[in-house]
Design a protein around this motif. Structure first.
Motif: not given
Lengths: 289, 308
Positions: B20, B23-24, B27, B266-267, B270, B273-274
């Motif tokens: 995470y 990822m942050l 982002g 950041v979105l 996310c 990745n999703a």
């Protein structure tokens, strides 16, 4: 189909799309950066229905128009109450989202390959008839109550609201109406080129349409029609110039915006000229008497 | 206690945390690019009240300019950035002169500004297409090694450096806007053009200087886009990300553009990745629609219906 009639047919399809942009930009002042996406919706609806069903052409075209209008309703609803920039942003986002969706749902839409083998049912004369029909409809829309509301909203939203016009509703009406016409153009495009692919509907196309409307004249249907005719056949004439064509086009738009802020025709229509001639004739008759 | 902590920070938890965190960080660095685009975009919006689509064109031209001077003079990253920023400032000034000076003098309808700016954006993009053709170019690898390895997790060095430079650039911009005379003039102009004129400020000069600042920001953003993706003429369309960011943050609001850009970055990481990279635009679009329904004025903005 001979070369010239093919060029004319595709020009007519584009002119129909530009007329829809006229309703948005010229009448209502909505700056839609993703109007080509509604053309995409119309084209894909037609493509899928024509391949997977046995409906007659007229039904498919009507269904495609409805698809475009429903999309416009969904997209327009959250943004009509806000400033113009929001509509530009949301429509542009819609354009990107549609292209991404079409590329990723490859089992239904054929992905990046698009849809091929759509029957070619579009002829030059059919195009001319539909164009004339759309012209009459748009002209009547401009003259109707809604058209006048639209012009009021374009010039000043606050004073339009103060006069008792429901600004959001007028904007939404114009947006849905125009997107229906754009979807019609998309549907005809699918029947003309016999294939559709997602990359052809980028935001450059929408911006092109907007600039054509502005070159023709902000409030003039005649001007829009004329500039549509010029700019849609110009690429064929200037084929040898290739890339420089776009530069020339941009230069023309910049010159017009800077030095003729109302476009070539401004607020004038072709019918104004007829009315003026008629009036002059009447006066002369009276003078003779 | 120590044992408790040790069992709590198990290998699995550590891995998830690092995932995470990575990822942050991705982002944030993407968000920093969007924020810089959005800041340049918002600066113009706040003084002239229109969406400046030529910003994207300036970004592309600057990115290619950086490539050319880097190739010819073999500059390092910092030098290249400074020269390109200066070039971007000059270019933006020229664009302002061609596209908006006349319209501003005539107090034209806002729609003409729209048309002029989007045409200029396309014009700049096509000048690049003509000179460089539509093939892809890439900057040389500036940072060696390109990745650093922490506990089996890789972090991109260029992301970190871009994040750092963005922070510096944003702080510099904030200093300019809130601590200098020019900044005061720009902020005053964003409130009321006519009053500013009465206060003895030369509006044309302030507008030109604001365009120069925004052009320098566009140059930085263009180079970052080139480093992050690859050089191609359609980088122009990334101005659209800046536009979403500035609208989500609150149109015309400087700090809002910053928040909006970082939120969008950041979105997007996310969503990426999703749901996979292909569907990111769809989810960004749905998110921004819902966001506008819930909070039309943006994160930091005040919603006013202004006169045309």
């Amino acid at each position: 189909m001979s070369y010239y009639s093919a060029v004319m047919t595709s020009a007519i399809v584009n002119i129909i799309a530009i007329l829809s942009m006229y309703t948005l930009m010229g009448l209502t002042g909505i700056f839609s950066m993703g109007q080509a996406a509604f053309m995409c919706v119309g084209a894909y609806a037609t493509g899928m229905l024509a391949i997977h069903s046995h409906l007659p052409m007229a039904v498919i075209v009507v269904l495609s128009i409805l698809a475009g209008m429903v999309c416009a309703l969904l997209v327009g609803f959250p943004v009509v109450k806000l400033r113009r920039d929001y509509i530009a942003m949301i429509t542009m986002g819609f354009g990107e989202a549609i292209v991404a969706l079409l590329n990723n749902m490859s089992n239904i839409t054929g992905g990046a390959n698009g849809i091929n083998n759509i029957p070619r049912k579009m002829t030059l004369w059919l195009g001319v008839i539909i164009l004339a029909l759309i012209l009459v409809i748009t002209m009547n829309f401009k003259r109707s109550k809604y058209g006048r509301y639209c012009i009021a909203v374009k010039n000043d939203e606050l004073s339009a609201a103060a006069m008792g016009i429901n600004v959001a509703r007028v904007k939404l009406t114009a947006f849905v109406f125009a997107s229906g016409i754009t979807a019609l153009a998309g549907s005809l495009l699918a029947y003309t080129t016999t294939y559709v692919e997602p990359t052809a509907f980028g935001f450059t196309k929408s911006i092109d349409w907007i600039s054509f409307v502005f070159v023709g004249g902000v409030n003039s249907l005649t001007g829009t029609l004329l500039s549509g005719m010029i700019f849609c056949t110009l690429p064929e004439i200037l084929r040898f110039a290739d890339m420089y064509r776009i530069i020339a086009q941009c230069a023309i738009v910049l010159l017009v915006v800077n030095f003729l802020p109302n476009g070539l025709f401004g607020e004038h229509e072709f019918t104004d000229a007829i009315a003026a001639i008629r009036k002059a004739a009447k006066n002369r008759k009276r003078g003779n008497l | 206690m120590a044992r408790l902590l040790e069992t709590w920070i198990s290998q699995e938890r550590m891995e998830r945390f690092m995932y995470y965190f990575q990822m942050l960080l991705n982002g944030l660095s993407l968000g920093a690019i969007y924020a810089i685009i959005a800041l340049g975009f918002t600066l113009i919006y706040s003084i002239l009240k229109f969406s400046n689509f030529s910003h994207g064109g300036i970004m592309v031209v600057c990115a290619y300019f950086a490539y050319v001077i880097q190739r010819r003079y073999n500059l390092n990253f910092g030098m290249m950035m400074l020269i390109t920023a200066a070039f971007g400032a000059v270019l933006a000034c020229i664009v302002q002169y061609i596209g908006f000076e006349n319209l501003r003098a005539k107090r034209s309808n806002i729609m003409l500004f729209f048309v002029s700016s989007s045409t200029l954006g396309i014009l700049l993009q096509n000048i690049i297409v003509i000179t460089f053709s539509s093939t892809y170019y890439a900057y040389p690898a500036f940072f060696t090694p390109p990745f650093i390895d922490v506990n089996g997790f890789t972090f991109s060095v260029s992301d970190m450096i871009m994040l750092g430079i963005s922070a510096v650039v944003i702080l510099g911009l904030m200093f300019l806007l809130y601590r200098t005379r020019l900044g005061i003039a720009i902020r005053a102009l964003s409130m009321d053009g006519d009053t500013v004129k009465l206060m003895g400020i030369n509006v044309s000069v302030v507008v030109a200087l604001t365009f120069m600042v925004s052009g320098a920001l566009a140059a930085v953003a263009g180079i970052f886009c080139g480093v992050n993706y690859i050089l191609y003429p359609q980088l122009n369309q990334l101005v659209f990300k800046g536009m979403i960011a500035s609208i989500l943050g609150g149109l015309g609001n400087i700090s809002g553009a910053l928040y909006g850009g970082i939120m969008l970055g950041v979105l997007e990481v996310c969503f990426n990745n999703a749901f996979g990279a292909g569907l990111v635009p769809v989810f960004s679009f749905v998110f921004s629609m819902i966001f506008l329904l819930v909070r039309p004025q943006g994160i930091a903005g005040k919603y006013v219906l202004d006169k045309v």
